[in-house]
Design a protein around this motif. Structure first.
Motif, PDB file in Angstrom:
ATOM      1  N   GLU A 261       0.983   1.010 -11.340  1.00 50.26           N
ATOM      2  CA  GLU A 261       1.824   1.794 -12.247  1.00 50.26           C
ATOM      3  C   GLU A 261       2.487   2.979 -11.547  1.00 50.26           C
ATOM      4  N   LEU A 262       2.019   3.335 -10.359  1.00 52.44           N
ATOM      5  CA  LEU A 262       2.611   4.439  -9.613  1.00 52.44           C
ATOM      6  C   LEU A 262       3.776   4.009  -8.736  1.00 52.44           C
ATOM      7  N   LEU A 263       3.981   2.714  -8.614  1.00 56.03           N
ATOM      8  CA  LEU A 263       5.042   2.218  -7.734  1.00 56.03           C
ATOM      9  C   LEU A 263       6.416   2.491  -8.339  1.00 56.03           C
ATOM     10  N   LEU A 264       7.371   2.856  -7.480  1.00 63.04           N
ATOM     11  CA  LEU A 264       8.740   3.030  -7.939  1.00 63.04           C
ATOM     12  C   LEU A 264       9.368   1.684  -8.288  1.00 63.04           C
ATOM     13  N   PHE A 265       9.030   0.664  -7.491  1.00 59.55           N
ATOM     14  CA  PHE A 265       9.569  -0.674  -7.724  1.00 59.55           C
ATOM     15  C   PHE A 265       8.434  -1.685  -7.669  1.00 59.55           C
ATOM     16  N   PRO A 266       7.662  -1.777  -8.753  1.00 61.22           N
ATOM     17  CA  PRO A 266       6.506  -2.689  -8.764  1.00 61.22           C
ATOM     18  C   PRO A 266       6.897  -4.143  -8.563  1.00 61.22           C
ATOM     19  N   GLU A 267       8.139  -4.487  -8.857  1.00 59.77           N
ATOM     20  CA  GLU A 267       8.561  -5.877  -8.680  1.00 59.77           C
ATOM     21  C   GLU A 267       8.568  -6.287  -7.207  1.00 59.77           C
ATOM     22  N   ASN A 268       8.506  -5.308  -6.300  1.00 63.42           N
ATOM     23  CA  ASN A 268       8.510  -5.619  -4.865  1.00 63.42           C
ATOM     24  C   ASN A 268       7.118  -5.572  -4.235  1.00 63.42           C
ATOM     25  N   GLN A 269       6.070  -5.476  -5.028  1.00 63.88           N
ATOM     26  CA  GLN A 269       4.753  -5.228  -4.464  1.00 63.88           C
ATOM     27  C   GLN A 269       4.266  -6.358  -3.557  1.00 63.88           C
ATOM     28  N   ASP A 270       4.675  -7.588  -3.823  1.00 59.20           N
ATOM     29  CA  ASP A 270       4.273  -8.681  -2.932  1.00 59.20           C
ATOM     30  C   ASP A 270       4.876  -8.499  -1.543  1.00 59.20           C
ATOM     31  N   LEU A 271       6.062  -7.935  -1.482  1.00 57.37           N
ATOM     32  CA  LEU A 271       6.684  -7.643  -0.188  1.00 57.37           C
ATOM     33  C   LEU A 271       5.966  -6.493   0.507  1.00 57.37           C
ATOM     34  N   TYR A 272       5.627  -5.461  -0.269  1.00 64.84           N
ATOM     35  CA  TYR A 272       4.941  -4.318   0.323  1.00 64.84           C
ATOM     36  C   TYR A 272       3.618  -4.739   0.963  1.00 64.84           C
ATOM     37  N   ARG A 273       2.912  -5.639   0.304  1.00 65.45           N
ATOM     38  CA  ARG A 273       1.593  -6.032   0.794  1.00 65.45           C
ATOM     39  C   ARG A 273       1.674  -6.786   2.117  1.00 65.45           C
ATOM     40  N   GLN A 274       2.841  -7.264   2.478  1.00 66.12           N
ATOM     41  CA  GLN A 274       2.989  -7.954   3.751  1.00 66.12           C
ATOM     42  C   GLN A 274       3.086  -6.970   4.923  1.00 66.12           C
ATOM     43  N   ILE A 275       3.253  -5.681   4.602  1.00 69.33           N
ATOM     44  CA  ILE A 275       3.312  -4.658   5.647  1.00 69.33           C
ATOM     45  C   ILE A 275       1.884  -4.217   5.949  1.00 69.33           C
ATOM     46  N   PRO A 276       1.431  -4.342   7.199  1.00 69.33           N
ATOM     47  CA  PRO A 276       0.071  -3.910   7.554  1.00 69.33           C
ATOM     48  C   PRO A 276      -0.137  -2.433   7.260  1.00 69.33           C
ATOM     49  N   PRO A 277      -1.398  -1.988   7.198  1.00 70.06           N
ATOM     50  CA  PRO A 277      -1.693  -0.593   6.870  1.00 70.06           C
ATOM     51  C   PRO A 277      -0.940   0.391   7.768  1.00 70.06           C
ATOM     52  N   LEU A 278      -0.523   1.511   7.153  1.00 70.87           N
ATOM     53  CA  LEU A 278       0.216   2.555   7.849  1.00 70.87           C
ATOM     54  C   LEU A 278      -0.690   3.746   8.105  1.00 70.87           C
ATOM     55  N   ASP A 279      -0.377   4.493   9.149  1.00 70.29           N
ATOM     56  CA  ASP A 279      -1.074   5.740   9.451  1.00 70.29           C
ATOM     57  C   ASP A 279      -0.424   6.848   8.629  1.00 70.29           C
ATOM     58  N   PRO A 280      -1.113   7.382   7.625  1.00 70.82           N
ATOM     59  CA  PRO A 280      -0.455   8.348   6.723  1.00 70.82           C
ATOM     60  C   PRO A 280       0.032   9.599   7.438  1.00 70.82           C
ATOM     61  N   GLU A 281      -0.710  10.085   8.424  1.00 72.46           N
ATOM     62  CA  GLU A 281      -0.285  11.285   9.136  1.00 72.46           C
ATOM     63  C   GLU A 281       0.964  11.013   9.967  1.00 72.46           C
ATOM     64  N   LYS A 282       1.008   9.843  10.581  1.00 69.73           N
ATOM     65  CA  LYS A 282       2.193   9.476  11.355  1.00 69.73           C
ATOM     66  C   LYS A 282       3.411   9.347  10.440  1.00 69.73           C
ATOM     67  N   VAL A 283       3.210   8.748   9.267  1.00 72.80           N
ATOM     68  CA  VAL A 283       4.311   8.593   8.322  1.00 72.80           C
ATOM     69  C   VAL A 283       4.785   9.956   7.828  1.00 72.80           C
ATOM     70  N   ARG A 284       3.849  10.836   7.514  1.00 70.64           N
ATOM     71  CA  ARG A 284       4.226  12.160   7.000  1.00 70.64           C
ATOM     72  C   ARG A 284       5.036  12.943   8.028  1.00 70.64           C
ATOM     73  N   LYS A 285       4.519  13.025   9.254  1.00 70.69           N
ATOM     74  CA  LYS A 285       5.217  13.787  10.288  1.00 70.69           C
ATOM     75  C   LYS A 285       6.545  13.134  10.649  1.00 70.69           C
ATOM     76  N   GLY A 286       6.543  11.797  10.704  1.00 69.22           N
ATOM     77  CA  GLY A 286       7.777  11.092  11.019  1.00 69.22           C
ATOM     78  C   GLY A 286       8.843  11.329   9.969  1.00 69.22           C
ATOM     79  N   TRP A 287       8.424  11.344   8.706  1.00 68.53           N
ATOM     80  CA  TRP A 287       9.440  11.523   7.676  1.00 68.53           C
ATOM     81  C   TRP A 287       9.947  12.956   7.623  1.00 68.53           C
ATOM     82  N   GLU A 288       9.134  13.902   7.990  1.00 69.42           N
ATOM     83  CA  GLU A 288       9.630  15.278   8.108  1.00 69.42           C
ATOM     84  C   GLU A 288      10.738  15.353   9.149  1.00 69.42           C
ATOM     85  N   ARG A 289      10.524  14.691  10.279  1.00 70.51           N
ATOM     86  CA  ARG A 289      11.558  14.693  11.324  1.00 70.51           C
ATOM     87  C   ARG A 289      12.813  13.960  10.846  1.00 70.51           C
TER      88      ARG A 289
END
Length: 333
Positions: A261-289
């Motif tokens: 229920e928190l997903l912006l686009f729940p209809e794409n969740q099967d696609l999201y699950r195909q992406i292996p786990p992400l490093d949250p700290e790497k994602v946070r710092k990367g997105w700041e840049r």
């Protein structure tokens, strides 16, 4: 003028400004602080227009033509990325020192005040410390970064992201298809400006296809894919960056909470699950840049260079990711 009735979702700020107009107690400086696209500029122009119309019976004529003699605007010059000291010390300060020509105030509207150079900020500070009696400065700031000495000498008005339902209702009210309005509002992150931009996209199925193909290419780690991705996203930078951000956001939610229920686009969740786990700290710092790099697109910096740097950041974030392209295409059908 219709007053502040057209400003949506910023009731606290507009109420304070309306009180200033009604009481006649006008601060010498206001700092409008909040994210882009939430109404700061529209609110500032409304306040300026209402004030000048109180003080000058013929103000509306001059304002329509953009030539009111008691209003100056300062912004980042073309082919520059910052507001310079010269714009403050050689243009604003001498102009502000003169007495008003038609109104009771001389008003300076400073766009993107977070992009003042340190020298320009220090020059502005001197005026804020000892402003002429008739001076009124309005600073628009898209960031939370500002010299504390400047903040302390302004009346601070905070502007907040709009609610998704508020944005959706505004878009529908402007004649945008409800489904399109819903999608644009969900992606906007509270920015009406972004929502209006996104609502013009008419082929979302193709967009998702292209974005997942872009991620697939970058996850291979091949440097040539950076250039290919940059060429693909350059023309519609804001939309493409937000699409990738949305995918990574929803993937992180599934990774750590599995709350659909928190997903912006729940209809794409099967696609999201195909992406292996992400490093949250790497994602946070990367997105700041990435956000820092993306902001330069508003200030005449070469867009190709911006796109390449963003694509390199994506490469870093997605390097361990392997997307199963065929499975993704199957799910999208």
């Amino acid at each position: 003028m219709t007053g502040f009735t057209s400003i949506i979702g910023q009731d606290q700020a507009t109420a304070m400004l309306q009180h200033s107009l009604d009481s006649g107690i006008i601060s010498h400086a206001y700092l409008y602080m909040g994210p882009p696209g939430v109404g700061k500029q529209k609110t500032a122009r409304t306040f300026i227009n209402l004030l000048l119309e109180q003080e000058d019976k013929e103000a509306d004529v001059y304002l329509r033509e953009g030539i009111h003699p008691d209003l100056m605007e300062i912004s980042v010059p073309e082919n520059r990325t910052r507001i310079s000291k010269e714009q403050i010390s050689k243009e604003m300060i001498p102009w502000l020192a003169m007495k008003p020509y038609r109104a009771k105030h001389r008003i300076v509207l400073i766009h993107d005040s977070h992009l003042l150079t340190m020298e320009a900020a220090n020059a502005l500070l001197k005026t804020l410390e000892e402003p002429p009696e008739h001076a009124l400065l309005i600073l628009l700031n898209d960031s939370t970064e500002m010299l504390e000495t400047i903040v302390s000498r302004c009346q601070l008005l905070r502007f907040y992201p709009l609610g998704t339902q508020q944005i959706e209702a505004i878009l529908i009210g402007q004649g945008i298809d409800p489904e399109q309005a819903c999608r644009a509002a969900r992606m906007s992150q509270g920015s009406l400006g972004d929502a209006l931009l996104f609502s013009q996209e008419d082929n979302w199925a193709e967009r998702w296809e292209e974005t997942f193909a872009l991620l697939e290419g970058l996850s291979s780690g091949e440097p040539i894919k950076v250039l290919e991705a940059a060429a693909r996203v350059e023309k519609e930078l804001e939309l493409n960056v937000r699409l990738v951000e949305t995918i990574l956001r929803d993937r992180m939610i599934l990774q750590y909470s599995d709350q659909e229920e928190l997903l912006l686009f729940p209809e794409n969740q099967d696609l999201y699950r195909q992406i292996p786990p992400l490093d949250p700290e790497k994602v946070r710092k990367g997105w700041e840049r990435i956000n820092q790099i993306k902001d330069y697109s508003r200030f005449h910096v070469n867009r190709s260079l911006i796109a390449v740097n963003i694509a390199y950041e994506w490469l870093h974030l997605l390097r361990p990711i392997t997307l199963r392209a065929q499975g993704a295409r199957t799910q999208r059908r």
